[in-house]
Motif scaffolding. Structure first.
Motif, PDB file in Angstrom:
ATOM      1  N   GLN A 267       0.715  -1.339   0.049  1.00 22.01           N
ATOM      2  CA  GLN A 267       0.010  -0.070  -0.110  1.00 22.01           C
ATOM      3  C   GLN A 267       0.892   1.404  -0.038  1.00 22.01           C
ATOM      4  O   GLN A 267       0.544   2.223  -0.697  1.00 22.01           O
ATOM      5  N   GLU A 303     -13.442   1.762   3.970  1.00 22.57           N
ATOM      6  CA  GLU A 303     -13.568   2.638   4.993  1.00 22.57           C
ATOM      7  C   GLU A 303     -13.471   1.870   6.411  1.00 22.57           C
ATOM      8  O   GLU A 303     -12.777   2.348   7.424  1.00 22.57           O
ATOM      9  N   ILE A 306      -9.901   0.913   7.014  1.00 23.90           N
ATOM     10  CA  ILE A 306      -9.142   2.064   7.527  1.00 23.90           C
ATOM     11  C   ILE A 306      -9.197   2.075   8.905  1.00 23.90           C
ATOM     12  O   ILE A 306      -8.382   2.552   9.850  1.00 23.90           O
ATOM     13  N   GLU A 307     -10.570   2.006   9.579  1.00 25.51           N
ATOM     14  CA  GLU A 307     -10.840   2.190  10.948  1.00 25.51           C
ATOM     15  C   GLU A 307     -10.058   1.059  11.817  1.00 25.51           C
ATOM     16  O   GLU A 307      -9.814   1.173  12.785  1.00 25.51           O
ATOM     17  N   ARG A 309      -7.055   0.005  10.729  1.00 21.62           N
ATOM     18  CA  ARG A 309      -5.810   0.071  10.454  1.00 21.62           C
ATOM     19  C   ARG A 309      -5.246  -0.963   9.534  1.00 21.62           C
ATOM     20  O   ARG A 309      -4.310  -1.411   9.835  1.00 21.62           O
ATOM     21  N   LYS A 312      -4.702   2.075   4.328  1.00 22.91           N
ATOM     22  CA  LYS A 312      -4.228   3.542   4.571  1.00 22.91           C
ATOM     23  C   LYS A 312      -5.363   4.461   3.743  1.00 22.91           C
ATOM     24  O   LYS A 312      -5.590   4.334   2.717  1.00 22.91           O
ATOM     25  N   ALA A 313      -5.619   5.341   4.697  1.00 23.00           N
ATOM     26  CA  ALA A 313      -6.588   6.416   4.151  1.00 23.00           C
ATOM     27  C   ALA A 313      -5.972   7.337   2.995  1.00 23.00           C
ATOM     28  O   ALA A 313      -6.815   7.578   1.915  1.00 23.00           O
ATOM     29  N   LEU A 316      -6.659   5.351  -0.157  1.00 22.35           N
ATOM     30  CA  LEU A 316      -8.023   5.378  -0.552  1.00 22.35           C
ATOM     31  C   LEU A 316      -8.338   6.840  -1.516  1.00 22.35           C
ATOM     32  O   LEU A 316      -8.825   6.567  -2.804  1.00 22.35           O
ATOM     33  N   HIS A 317      -8.027   7.754  -1.004  1.00 23.70           N
ATOM     34  CA  HIS A 317      -8.051   9.162  -1.504  1.00 23.70           C
ATOM     35  C   HIS A 317      -7.347   9.263  -2.907  1.00 23.70           C
ATOM     36  O   HIS A 317      -8.027   9.806  -3.811  1.00 23.70           O
TER      37      HIS A 317
END
Length: 538
Positions: A267, A303, A306-307, A309, A312-313, A316-317
């Motif tokens: 990632q 999502e 991500i919560e 862990r 990686k946020a 995603l963006h």
């Protein structure tokens, strides 16, 4: 990929949910699922007249005309075994619909139950899709459709005409010529790789390579080398330089399926590639520039990961420069007939029996029997389009040399396992003596005089027998259905989850009367749900 990509992405990253301020209102529609002339499967009739209060739509052998969305040819059903006396559709409360079947008209059945008099369907049931069988020959799916989706749209290699698929095609065309990364979301088996190929084929990189990689199938120890390449001697067994998928896709498109399964270190490397447009091979020190259009797909809730862990946020963006959503098959049941014929034709080409789909005789027996067609459209399809293709192959090969399709016992049990509940509320007219008795009781009291708590107590006193409840309250039996539907205090058997029913069945040891008392729903409706779930009542 270039350094300015991040700036481009920030100005073009548009989510599909924000494209229109208000979605066009859907109207009832009828789509052909089975017909003696198989080439007519997929034709549609919009019942737009029902959008006006007090209007009625009629359907018979000779009228109205069905056509494919965007098509020019329109024809009535034209089956000589259908009656000229029409069945009627009229609006019902809260966006629902009533089906009225005259005694001298075409025999109509819903989920194996013959309709005598009429049946009422809620808007929720219409949204899920209601299969109507006419004279055991023609199967129509009653559903909701948007008139705005009826125009001719390039298919882009995607079979179907449901509103969700039409929207998907439009989104593909919007983003195909841009450089932004695309994230495709959808359940397993929905066809996310087909969407990625359509993006590639419609974009300026169509002459370049299209490389598809399933990250979930790669070895965690070698995934970095597979993606970014590796130098000779970088790890045990690396006896030569490895190019890697990114460099193999140079000048074209790289499709990363199951991107949610990428290990954390991969990632981080993916994020760097998206930011710099460069890859660093495993064991190497000098970055290598690559020009790749990245399309990723996932059936995971990123999502939630991500919560936890696990994802990686920032990645995603970066991946979601533009998001596409592929609808599950259960949300596009009007496409099941088209998809079945599409896959059947492919399989019949291998067996040399494509003539089975070419009949023009309106009196012929449908090659796709109505009972099989109904099972297909009522099934839940947890494996989506991929599962439908496998089922189609099983049916075609298992019926090779036979005049029609045969469903073996194993496949029949599978297709009955996750079916929709039997839809609709019966509007049958009672016998003359029953009608007189009901009128006499109804004259004693108005349904509006019955309160919610009184109704609930009456149902409990009468062991949830709706006829006995109507007699107890002195109101017509149909009014009991109406009062139940309006009451937030009372559930119906349709509201029960399969898990709740199965658990109660086990705890009550199959005693249906005990289940009725515990779940507090109609005995007849509960018995139907028990049978649908493959349970047997004592």
């Amino acid at each position: 990929m270039q350094q300015k990509l991040s700036a481009d992405m920030s100005t073009t990253a548009v989510q599909t949910k924000g494209k229109s301020a208000q979605a066009p209102r859907s109207v009832p529609a009828l789509t052909v699922v089975s017909h003696p002339q198989a080439q007519r499967i997929g034709e549609r009739l919009l019942l737009e007249v029902l959008a006006s209060v007090g209007r009625t739509a009629a359907l018979s052998r000779n009228a109205p005309d069905f056509s494919r969305p965007g098509g020019l040819l329109a024809l009535p059903l034209s089956d000589p075994f259908l009656s000229r006396t029409p069945v009627l559709f009229e609006p019902a409360a809260n966006g629902g619909l009533r089906l009225l079947v005259p005694e001298d008209g075409t025999q109509v059945s819903v989920a194996g139950e013959s309709v005598a008099g009429g049946r009422e369907f809620s808007r929720e049931e219409l949204a899920a899709g209601v299969p109507l069988v006419l004279a055991e020959r023609v199967v129509l799916l009653l559903h909701l459709a948007s008139p705005a989706s009826e125009g001719a749209v390039k298919d882009l290699g995607l079979v179907g005409q449901a509103e969700g698929i039409q929207q998907l095609r439009e989104d593909i065309l919007r983003v195909a010529d841009l450089r932004v990364p695309v994230l495709i979301r959808g359940e397993t088996g929905t066809g996310k790789e087909l969407v990625a190929r359509a993006i590639h084929d419609q974009g300026p990189r169509r002459s370049g390579p299209f490389i598809s990689v399933n990250l979930g199938a790669l070895s965690k120890e070698l995934v970095a080398a597979e993606l970014f390449g590796a130098q000779r001697g970088a790890y045990t067994g690396a006896n030569r330089d490895r190019e890697g998928f990114f460099r193999a896709a140079h000048g074209g498109t790289l499709f990363l399926d199951e991107v949610g399964e990428a290990p954390p270190e991969v990632q981080a490397a993916l994020l760097r590639v998206l930011e710099t447009g460069e890859v660093t091979p495993v064991g190497g020190h000098a970055p290598v520039p690559v020009d790749v259009r990245l399309v990723a797909a996932t059936d995971s809730d990123l999502e939630a990961r991500i919560e936890e862990r696990m994802f990686k946020a920032p990645l995603l963006h970066r991946l979601a420069g533009f998001e596409l959503c592929v609808p599950p098959l259960r949300e596009r049941r009007e496409d099941i007939g088209l998809l079945f014929v599409h896959f059947a034709r492919q399989e019949l080409e291998t067996t040399g029996e494509t003539w089975r789909l070419a009949s023009t005789d309106p009196r012929a027996q449908p090659w796709l029997p109505s009972a099989v067609a109904v099972r297909l459209v009522r099934y839940g399809w947890p494996g989506n389009v991929r599962q439908l293709r496998n089922v189609t192959r099983q049916l075609i090969i298992g019926s090779r040399g036979l005049p029609g399709l045969r469903v073996d016992s194993r496949l029949e049990q599978q297709l009955e396992g996750e079916s929709l509940p039997v839809p609709g509320r019966v509007l049958s007219a009672p016998a003359q003596g029953q009608a007189e008795a009901s009128d006499a009781k109804a004259s004693r009291r108005k349904p509006s005089e019955v309160g919610e708590n009184e109704l609930l107590e009456a149902l409990r006193s009468c062991s949830w027998d709706l006829k006995a409840t109507a007699d107890f309250l002195g109101i017509p039996r149909p009014s009991v259905y109406v009062l139940i539907d309006k009451s937030p205090l009372i559930r119906t058997a349709r509201d029960l989850s399969p898990e709740e029913i199965s658990r109660c069945f086990q705890e009550c040891e199959g005693d249906l009367d005990k289940m009725v008392q515990r779940l507090e729903v109609s005995r007849r409706a509960l018995q139907r749900r028990v049978r649908e779930l493959g349970l047997s009542d004592a």
